[in-house]
Design an enzyme around this catalytic site. Structure first.
Site, PDB file in Angstrom:
ATOM      1  N   HIS A  90       0.828  -1.211   0.000  1.00 39.73           N
ATOM      2  CA  HIS A  90       0.000   0.000   0.000  1.00 39.73           C
ATOM      3  C   HIS A  90       0.863   1.262   0.000  1.00 39.73           C
ATOM      4  O   HIS A  90       0.355   2.353  -0.232  1.00 39.73           O
ATOM      5  CB  HIS A  90      -0.905   0.035   1.228  1.00 39.73           C
ATOM      6  CG  HIS A  90      -1.968  -1.021   1.223  1.00 39.73           C
ATOM      7  ND1 HIS A  90      -3.107  -0.925   0.479  1.00 39.73           N
ATOM      8  CD2 HIS A  90      -2.046  -2.207   1.878  1.00 39.73           C
ATOM      9  CE1 HIS A  90      -3.863  -1.995   0.674  1.00 39.73           C
ATOM     10  NE2 HIS A  90      -3.235  -2.788   1.509  1.00 39.73           N
ATOM     11  N   HIS A 120       6.158   6.251   7.998  1.00 39.24           N
ATOM     12  CA  HIS A 120       5.647   6.213   6.633  1.00 39.24           C
ATOM     13  C   HIS A 120       4.929   7.527   6.354  1.00 39.24           C
ATOM     14  O   HIS A 120       4.767   8.360   7.240  1.00 39.24           O
ATOM     15  CB  HIS A 120       4.679   5.035   6.447  1.00 39.24           C
ATOM     16  CG  HIS A 120       3.522   5.089   7.396  1.00 39.24           C
ATOM     17  ND1 HIS A 120       3.546   4.501   8.640  1.00 39.24           N
ATOM     18  CD2 HIS A 120       2.315   5.691   7.298  1.00 39.24           C
ATOM     19  CE1 HIS A 120       2.398   4.732   9.255  1.00 39.24           C
ATOM     20  NE2 HIS A 120       1.631   5.457   8.463  1.00 39.24           N
ATOM     21  N   HIS A 122       1.685   9.837   4.167  1.00 40.75           N
ATOM     22  CA  HIS A 122       0.396   9.902   3.491  1.00 40.75           C
ATOM     23  C   HIS A 122       0.352  11.207   2.703  1.00 40.75           C
ATOM     24  O   HIS A 122       0.686  12.271   3.232  1.00 40.75           O
ATOM     25  CB  HIS A 122      -0.759   9.879   4.493  1.00 40.75           C
ATOM     26  CG  HIS A 122      -0.829   8.625   5.298  1.00 40.75           C
ATOM     27  ND1 HIS A 122      -1.499   7.499   4.875  1.00 40.75           N
ATOM     28  CD2 HIS A 122      -0.298   8.310   6.508  1.00 40.75           C
ATOM     29  CE1 HIS A 122      -1.382   6.545   5.785  1.00 40.75           C
ATOM     30  NE2 HIS A 122      -0.657   7.011   6.793  1.00 40.75           N
ATOM     31  N   HIS A 139       4.072   9.745   9.587  1.00 41.24           N
ATOM     32  CA  HIS A 139       3.657   9.098  10.830  1.00 41.24           C
ATOM     33  C   HIS A 139       4.794   8.235  11.366  1.00 41.24           C
ATOM     34  O   HIS A 139       5.227   7.303  10.672  1.00 41.24           O
ATOM     35  CB  HIS A 139       2.431   8.222  10.609  1.00 41.24           C
ATOM     36  CG  HIS A 139       1.188   8.973  10.307  1.00 41.24           C
ATOM     37  ND1 HIS A 139       0.142   8.436   9.600  1.00 41.24           N
ATOM     38  CD2 HIS A 139       0.816  10.238  10.627  1.00 41.24           C
ATOM     39  CE1 HIS A 139      -0.826   9.339   9.489  1.00 41.24           C
ATOM     40  NE2 HIS A 139      -0.432  10.438  10.101  1.00 41.24           N
ATOM     41  N   THR A 229      -6.198   4.031  10.876  1.00 41.87           N
ATOM     42  CA  THR A 229      -6.949   4.687   9.807  1.00 41.87           C
ATOM     43  C   THR A 229      -7.303   3.733   8.669  1.00 41.87           C
ATOM     44  O   THR A 229      -7.884   4.147   7.670  1.00 41.87           O
ATOM     45  CB  THR A 229      -6.152   5.871   9.227  1.00 41.87           C
ATOM     46  OG1 THR A 229      -4.910   5.392   8.731  1.00 41.87           O
ATOM     47  CG2 THR A 229      -5.916   6.923  10.299  1.00 41.87           C
ATOM     48  N   THR A 230      -6.929   2.481   8.798  1.00 44.49           N
ATOM     49  CA  THR A 230      -7.273   1.455   7.813  1.00 44.49           C
ATOM     50  C   THR A 230      -7.717   0.205   8.570  1.00 44.49           C
ATOM     51  O   THR A 230      -7.488   0.095   9.779  1.00 44.49           O
ATOM     52  CB  THR A 230      -6.072   1.112   6.917  1.00 44.49           C
ATOM     53  OG1 THR A 230      -4.978   0.704   7.735  1.00 44.49           O
ATOM     54  CG2 THR A 230      -5.677   2.306   6.066  1.00 44.49           C
TER      55      THR A 230
END
Length: 238
Positions: A90, A120, A122, A139, A229-230
């Site tokens: 992802h 990572h 976003h 994050h 968040t996923t």
């Protein structure tokens, strides 16, 4: 890359990248609206992330009824070594080694040290601040040393001068950089790096206080307890 950090505007925002968040498969085809089919909590949770941070209603971290207090860092250098990038399917996680992170979070169970796992990005930012969406959000995922809860430190980026962290990990002039933007050409011996689970070593150390966090010393932040968040969208994330 011409990106620079804005003030530390989301220290401890609760979020986690998709690949490390769940065993169930999910996609972004419906922009997350179908994730309740993968994990019920994604549709029924009451403390879900991300959120729009409303600064006008923020209260002092030491007085919040949740019992979540301040996040503090010891003085001195914090260096990430043995840096590598991992294709999660992802996105990209940055993995590393650190002997002493030096961060402490005040929790209802008492002060807990934070143990970093990976960081990572976003893009655009998952969180917004007073309705403003930023071009990039990083994050840093950690766990508390006593209860094992997830605690995520988030930093927003804005366009500006060259960013030291992005320059180290995404060198604009490096022709042999392994992970390339979709559609760009790459050598045949690097094809495997576009597969889930692929890794690439990055020959650099990361000075957390200078590279990852705002170098200008502006450490104002907002914090809340939210969720992944996923999928599985688990709650209770600091």
């Amino acid at each position: 890359m011409m990106m620079s950090k804005v003030f530390c505007a989301a220290l401890a925002l609760a979020a986690l990248s998709g690949a490390s968040a769940a065993d169930g498969e999910f996609t972004y085809e419906a922009n997350g609206l179908d994730w309740d089919e993968v994990a019920e909590m994604c549709g029924t949770g009451m403390e879900q992330s991300p959120i729009d941070v409303k600064t006008s209603v923020a209260v002092d971290a030491g007085t919040h009824e949740s019992g979540r207090g301040l996040t503090t860092f010891s003085e001195g250098d914090i260096i990430f070594t043995d840096v590598s990038l991992e294709n999660t399917g992802h996105g990209l996680n940055t993995n590393f080694f650190v002997s002493d992170f030096g961060a402490v979070l005040e929790t209802p169970e008492g002060p807990q040290s934070l143990n970093p796992l990976q960081f990572h990005w976003h893009s655009p930012s998952e969180h917004s601040i007073d309705g403003v969406i930023f071009p990039l959000e990083v994050h840093l995922v950690t766990t508390t040393n006593v209860t094992g809860d997830l605690a995520v430190i988030g930093v927003m980026y804005k366009y500006g001068e060259t960013n030291p962290l992005l320059e180290k990990l995404w060198p604009a002039e490096a022709e042999d950089f392994a992970f390339r933007i979709k559609g760009e050409e790459y050598a045949e011996d690097q094809a495997h790096l576009h597969e889930k689970g692929a890794t690439a070593d990055i020959p650099t150390d990361i000075d957390v206080m200078k590279d990852l966090f705002p170098a200008d010393g502006n450490w104002d932040y907002w914090a809340y307890k939210g969720s992944l968040t996923t999928p599985p969208c688990s709650e209770g994330v600091y």
